[in-house]
Design an enzyme around this catalytic site. Structure first.
Site, PDB file in Angstrom:
ATOM      1  NE  ARG A  24      18.339  -3.950 -23.594  1.00 13.59           N
ATOM      2  CZ  ARG A  24      17.625  -2.760 -23.346  1.00 13.59           C
ATOM      3  NH1 ARG A  24      16.986  -2.689 -22.344  1.00 13.59           N
ATOM      4  NH2 ARG A  24      17.666  -1.922 -24.157  1.00 13.59           N
ATOM      5  CB  SER A  65      21.381  -4.796 -29.541  1.00 13.35           C
ATOM      6  OG  SER A  65      20.715  -3.684 -30.107  1.00 13.35           O
ATOM      7  CD  GLU A  70      21.006  -6.054 -25.564  1.00 12.50           C
ATOM      8  OE1 GLU A  70      19.781  -6.200 -26.308  1.00 12.50           O
ATOM      9  OE2 GLU A  70      21.606  -5.162 -25.512  1.00 12.50           O
TER      10      GLU A  70
END
Length: 306
Positions: A179, A228, A298
């Site tokens: 990520r 998310s 995130e």
């Protein structure tokens, strides 16, 4: 909050600028959460050359932020001091395919890149179909879903530096990790090329249908959400940790942890950026207290708190 209008000075210093400069432009309608204050300056470049010209002449002391479709973003209620750059789909959203290579501007939706690949019989990019963002965001955060990530298919990315220089980054030079990428945050990506594998289009479509079915049945995709919220810690699922800490359905003001998927925060209608961020921090505290595991955001959070 209203910032000093610096657009006349910028226009005077950049007489050949072709893109649009707006002062104190609201950003709430540009984010999926529909929250946040204004940008001191919102700049929409006409093309890559215009972006390079703008960055080359922009005073170095002014901070710069990039916003795509705002799907993975909280803009704080006080707004953003400095310049927010938004690459338009018209100038930076083209996609194409040749052989097993798919090219895309960074304002192209991830979903559109998956569709372009499918139409050309190029497999391996079906995971993009389930990511609600743009290719620019996918490059910056190594976006992934359904067991695949951007790093698995990227050939190279093109970006413009703060000094206006055009740079090309190979897959290795992107320094992808989970990520995230290791490229200088000041680089603004403008295009990318991906390689898949020639595959039966019916197989590709079937995979994309599976991705879409999963999203519709497991995620609150019709709510005002940012996708998310937290990264999965090594060996754990963030949603399971949130659920185990008793946070499913938890509310702060107009913000709520989704009942459907508790790694999603939603704006129930009247949430502020502060509500959403406070809810996320509350969840992090409860998960840490319950499991000893620290969750990391995130979703990107930018701007000034009121």
């Amino acid at each position: 909050m209203t910032f000093p209008d610096i657009t006349p000075d910028l226009k005077a210093a950049m007489p050949q600028l072709r893109g649009r400069l707006l002062a104190n432009q609201s950003l709430s309608e540009l984010t999926w959460f529909r929250v946040g204050g204004p940008a001191q300056v919102l700049f929409t470049p006409a093309d890559e050359d215009d972006l390079a010209y703008f960055l080359r002449h922009l005073p170095r002391e002014l901070p710069v932020y990039v916003v795509g479709v705002g799907s993975n973003l909280i803009v704080r209620d006080g707004g953003i001091e400095g310049v927010v750059i938004r690459l338009s789909p018209r100038a930076f959203g083209e996609t194409g395919a040749e052989g097993d290579v798919v090219s895309a501007g960074t304002a192209a939706l991830d979903k559109r890149v998956a569709e372009t690949a499918a139409a050309a019989g190029v497999g391996g990019m079906e995971f993009f179909f389930g990511i609600p963002g743009t290719i620019g965001g996918a490059l910056r955060m190594n976006a992934g879903a359904n067991g695949s990530e951007t790093k698995d298919v990227l050939i190279e990315a093109v970006g413009i530096g703060r000094d206006g220089t055009r740079q090309v980054f190979s897959n290795a030079e992107m320094k992808f990790v989970y990520r995230s990428s290791g490229v200088d945050p000041s680089i603004i990506f403008t295009s990318a090329r991906f390689r898949g594998a020639i595959t039966d289009p019916e197989i590709i479509r079937a995979r994309m249908n599976e991705v879409q079915t999963h999203r519709e049945t497991a995620q609150p995709i019709r709510e005002k959400t940012g996708g998310s919220t937290f990264k999965n810690p090594p060996g754990h699922s963030a949603w399971k940790l949130v659920d185990a800490a008793g946070c499913r359905g938890l509310r702060v003001g107009g913000a709520q942890v989704s009942e459907m998927h508790c790694n999603f925060l939603i704006n129930t209608g009247n949430a502020t950026g502060h509500d959403i961020e406070t809810l996320g921090e509350t969840v992090r505290e409860r998960v840490k207290a319950n499991s000893g595991i620290e969750l990391h955001w995130e979703i990107k959070r930018i701007g000034i708190s009121k």
